[in-house]
Design an enzyme around this catalytic site. Structure first.
Site, PDB file in Angstrom:
ATOM      1  N   MET A 166      -4.024  -7.230  -6.798  1.00 15.95           N
ATOM      2  CA  MET A 166      -3.499  -8.263  -7.696  1.00 15.95           C
ATOM      3  C   MET A 166      -4.559  -9.295  -8.063  1.00 15.95           C
ATOM      4  O   MET A 166      -4.409 -10.493  -7.807  1.00 15.95           O
ATOM      5  CB  MET A 166      -2.269  -8.926  -7.047  1.00 15.95           C
ATOM      6  CG  MET A 166      -1.178  -7.933  -6.667  1.00 15.95           C
ATOM      7  SD  MET A 166      -0.622  -6.894  -8.035  1.00 15.95           S
ATOM      8  CE  MET A 166       0.581  -7.997  -8.771  1.00 15.95           C
ATOM      9  N   ARG A 167      -5.627  -8.801  -8.668  1.00 16.12           N
ATOM     10  CA  ARG A 167      -6.716  -9.668  -9.091  1.00 16.12           C
ATOM     11  C   ARG A 167      -7.106  -9.327 -10.514  1.00 16.12           C
ATOM     12  O   ARG A 167      -7.132  -8.153 -10.892  1.00 16.12           O
ATOM     13  CB  ARG A 167      -7.963  -9.429  -8.212  1.00 16.12           C
ATOM     14  CG  ARG A 167      -7.795  -9.760  -6.744  1.00 16.12           C
ATOM     15  CD  ARG A 167      -8.243 -11.135  -6.379  1.00 16.12           C
ATOM     16  NE  ARG A 167      -9.518 -11.539  -6.948  1.00 16.12           N
ATOM     17  CZ  ARG A 167      -9.875 -12.810  -7.095  1.00 16.12           C
ATOM     18  NH1 ARG A 167      -9.052 -13.780  -6.721  1.00 16.12           N
ATOM     19  NH2 ARG A 167     -11.054 -13.129  -7.624  1.00 16.12           N
ATOM     20  N   ILE A 168      -7.427 -10.357 -11.291  1.00 13.84           N
ATOM     21  CA  ILE A 168      -8.014 -10.136 -12.611  1.00 13.84           C
ATOM     22  C   ILE A 168      -9.499  -9.890 -12.406  1.00 13.84           C
ATOM     23  O   ILE A 168     -10.156 -10.593 -11.640  1.00 13.84           O
ATOM     24  CB  ILE A 168      -7.762 -11.353 -13.528  1.00 13.84           C
ATOM     25  CG1 ILE A 168      -6.265 -11.433 -13.857  1.00 13.84           C
ATOM     26  CG2 ILE A 168      -8.604 -11.256 -14.801  1.00 13.84           C
ATOM     27  CD1 ILE A 168      -5.874 -12.686 -14.625  1.00 13.84           C
ATOM     28  N   GLY A 213       0.794  -1.225   0.000  1.00 14.50           N
ATOM     29  CA  GLY A 213       0.000   0.000   0.000  1.00 14.50           C
ATOM     30  C   GLY A 213       0.825   1.273   0.000  1.00 14.50           C
ATOM     31  O   GLY A 213       0.348   2.312   0.473  1.00 14.50           O
ATOM     32  N   ARG A 255     -14.882 -16.460  -9.471  1.00 16.62           N
ATOM     33  CA  ARG A 255     -14.461 -15.071  -9.687  1.00 16.62           C
ATOM     34  C   ARG A 255     -15.683 -14.159  -9.830  1.00 16.62           C
ATOM     35  O   ARG A 255     -15.701 -13.037  -9.327  1.00 16.62           O
ATOM     36  CB  ARG A 255     -13.592 -15.016 -10.953  1.00 16.62           C
ATOM     37  CG  ARG A 255     -12.910 -13.698 -11.212  1.00 16.62           C
ATOM     38  CD  ARG A 255     -11.990 -13.756 -12.411  1.00 16.62           C
ATOM     39  NE  ARG A 255     -10.843 -14.631 -12.228  1.00 16.62           N
ATOM     40  CZ  ARG A 255      -9.748 -14.327 -11.528  1.00 16.62           C
ATOM     41  NH1 ARG A 255      -9.641 -13.151 -10.942  1.00 16.62           N
ATOM     42  NH2 ARG A 255      -8.759 -15.179 -11.408  1.00 16.62           N
ATOM     43  N   ASN A 314       1.523   3.041  -2.578  1.00 16.12           N
ATOM     44  CA  ASN A 314       0.796   3.986  -3.441  1.00 16.12           C
ATOM     45  C   ASN A 314      -0.432   4.548  -2.731  1.00 16.12           C
ATOM     46  O   ASN A 314      -0.735   5.735  -2.865  1.00 16.12           O
ATOM     47  CB  ASN A 314       0.391   3.305  -4.755  1.00 16.12           C
ATOM     48  CG  ASN A 314       1.550   3.223  -5.720  1.00 16.12           C
ATOM     49  OD1 ASN A 314       1.943   4.232  -6.322  1.00 16.12           O
ATOM     50  ND2 ASN A 314       2.141   2.044  -5.845  1.00 16.12           N
ATOM     51  N   LEU A 373      -7.179  -6.807 -20.141  1.00 15.27           N
ATOM     52  CA  LEU A 373      -6.241  -6.786 -19.013  1.00 15.27           C
ATOM     53  C   LEU A 373      -5.023  -5.900 -19.323  1.00 15.27           C
ATOM     54  O   LEU A 373      -4.313  -6.138 -20.300  1.00 15.27           O
ATOM     55  CB  LEU A 373      -5.776  -8.220 -18.707  1.00 15.27           C
ATOM     56  CG  LEU A 373      -4.793  -8.378 -17.546  1.00 15.27           C
ATOM     57  CD1 LEU A 373      -5.441  -8.026 -16.217  1.00 15.27           C
ATOM     58  CD2 LEU A 373      -4.224  -9.782 -17.504  1.00 15.27           C
ATOM     59  N   ASP A 374      -4.799  -4.889 -18.464  1.00 18.12           N
ATOM     60  CA  ASP A 374      -3.698  -3.931 -18.640  1.00 18.12           C
ATOM     61  C   ASP A 374      -3.720  -3.285 -20.017  1.00 18.12           C
ATOM     62  O   ASP A 374      -2.680  -2.856 -20.533  1.00 18.12           O
ATOM     63  CB  ASP A 374      -2.333  -4.606 -18.402  1.00 18.12           C
ATOM     64  CG  ASP A 374      -2.184  -5.134 -16.983  1.00 18.12           C
ATOM     65  OD1 ASP A 374      -2.752  -4.525 -16.058  1.00 18.12           O
ATOM     66  OD2 ASP A 374      -1.510  -6.169 -16.803  1.00 18.12           O
ATOM     67  N   ASN A 434      -5.975   2.269 -12.725  1.00 16.78           N
ATOM     68  CA  ASN A 434      -4.979   1.281 -12.296  1.00 16.78           C
ATOM     69  C   ASN A 434      -3.584   1.821 -12.534  1.00 16.78           C
ATOM     70  O   ASN A 434      -3.366   2.650 -13.423  1.00 16.78           O
ATOM     71  CB  ASN A 434      -5.158  -0.023 -13.091  1.00 16.78           C
ATOM     72  CG  ASN A 434      -4.217  -1.120 -12.621  1.00 16.78           C
ATOM     73  OD1 ASN A 434      -4.030  -1.328 -11.411  1.00 16.78           O
ATOM     74  ND2 ASN A 434      -3.594  -1.831 -13.544  1.00 16.78           N
ATOM     75  N   SER A 488       2.922   3.075 -15.735  1.00 17.12           N
ATOM     76  CA  SER A 488       1.784   3.658 -16.443  1.00 17.12           C
ATOM     77  C   SER A 488       0.571   3.720 -15.520  1.00 17.12           C
ATOM     78  O   SER A 488       0.286   2.756 -14.809  1.00 17.12           O
ATOM     79  CB  SER A 488       1.397   2.789 -17.649  1.00 17.12           C
ATOM     80  OG  SER A 488       2.505   2.536 -18.491  1.00 17.12           O
TER      81      SER A 488
HETATM   82  C1  GAR Z   1       3.095  -1.294  -7.575  1.00 22.65           C
HETATM   83  O1  GAR Z   1       4.394  -1.349  -8.074  1.00 22.65           O
HETATM   84  C2  GAR Z   1       2.076  -1.409  -8.692  1.00 22.65           C
HETATM   85  O2  GAR Z   1       2.517  -0.794  -9.876  1.00 22.65           O
HETATM   86  C3  GAR Z   1       1.996  -2.897  -8.860  1.00 22.65           C
HETATM   87  O3  GAR Z   1       2.015  -3.403  -7.545  1.00 22.65           O
HETATM   88  C4  GAR Z   1       2.805  -2.541  -6.725  1.00 22.65           C
HETATM   89  C5  GAR Z   1       2.037  -2.216  -5.462  1.00 22.65           C
HETATM   90  O4  GAR Z   1       2.853  -1.540  -4.545  1.00 22.65           O
HETATM   91  N1  GAR Z   1       0.786  -3.269  -9.538  1.00 22.65           N
HETATM   92  C6  GAR Z   1       0.698  -4.339 -10.341  1.00 22.65           C
HETATM   93  O5  GAR Z   1       1.627  -5.090 -10.556  1.00 22.65           O
HETATM   94  C7  GAR Z   1      -0.669  -4.542 -10.992  1.00 22.65           C
HETATM   95  N2  GAR Z   1      -0.653  -5.683 -11.849  1.00 22.65           N
HETATM   96  P1  GAR Z   1       2.222  -0.869  -3.246  1.00 22.65           P
HETATM   97  O6  GAR Z   1       1.337  -1.923  -2.572  1.00 22.65           O
HETATM   98  O7  GAR Z   1       3.375  -0.508  -2.384  1.00 22.65           O
HETATM   99  O8  GAR Z   1       1.426   0.333  -3.679  1.00 22.65           O
END
Ligand code: GAR
Length: 210
Positions: free
Chosen positions: A90-92, A12, A65, A14, A144-145, A107, A136
């Site tokens: 981290m979920r689709i 977390g 899901r 971010n 996805l992405d 995202n 990005s």
């Molecule tokens: C970040 O680097 C984000 O870009 C990545 O997970 C990390 C979370 O860090 N997201 C993905 O890979 C999405 N597929 P955080 O929990 O410290 O914010």
């Protein structure tokens, strides 16, 4: 002020950057809820330390899901959010989930999209011998992405870098650009335009001036 809901699975950092930015006077948004699919995500502690409501909804308690995403929609809607921010969630996501929050689902992905969709982006950039890498922020669509990119930041790749070195360099940029994009959205400067062109759905992120 806009109501921000953040979805996490892990540290977390971010989320923390967005909470910190939103505490500034000129930020027209407030994190009103944090949801995690993992009970031990450190981001939940960060939220609680900031006095923000948290919900844990474990995917392990659901058979499919589809059922999980429906329950997640309910939990999110209870916060009456204006914007839903995926921050290391981290979920689709199912098409139904994405459609429900169409145009207000953001995202962050640790690569220079369209490069390296999916997992292990830092190692893949190293393996490819890339001289630059990055991050990005994009609107989420059913692909996805693959949703339209709003903002990217680049970092250099140095000889001898490990995947952890790169991850750390990318994180610094994430913490700079994600709060900024969320601010644009809260200021109502950011929208996703959608059009069906010759039977193909096309989406574009639009940032207003001023
Ligand atoms: C970040 O680097 C984000 O870009 C990545 O997970 C990390 C979370 O860090 N997201 C993905 O890979 C999405 N597929 P955080 O929990 O410290 O914010």
């Amino acid at each position: 002020s806009s109501r921000i809901v953040v979805l996490i699975s892990g540290s977390g950092s971010n989320l923390q950057a967005i909470i910190d930015a939103s505490n500034q006077d000129d930020y027209q948004g407030k994190v009103v809820g944090v949801l995690s699919n993992k009970a031990d995500a450190y981001g939940l502690t960060r939220a609680q330390n900031a006095g923000i409501d948290t919900v844990t909804l474990s995917h392990k308690d659901f058979d499919s899901r589809e059922q999980y995403d429906l329950a997640l929609i309910e939990k999110i809607d209870a916060f009456k959010p204006d914007v839903i921010v995926l921050a290391g969630f981290m979920r689709i996501l199912t098409a139904e989930f994405v459609q429900h929050f169409q145009g207000k689902l953001l995202n962050i992905h640790p690569s220079l999209l369209p490069k390296y969709q999916g997992l292990n982006t830092h190692q893949r950039a190293l393996d490819a011998g890339d001289k630059e890498h990055g991050v990005s922020v994009h609107f989420v669509t059913e692909e996805l992405d693959g949703g339209p990119v709003i903002l990217q930041a680049k970092v250099p790749v140095f000889d001898g870098d490990s995947s952890d070195d790169l991850a750390e360099r990318v994180h610094e940029q994430e913490h700079r650009i994600y709060p900024l994009v969320v601010k644009w959205f809260c200021d109502k400067r950011l929208t996703m335009a959608s059009a069906n062109i010759a039977g193909k759905q096309v989406e574009q992120a639009i940032l207003d001036g001023n």
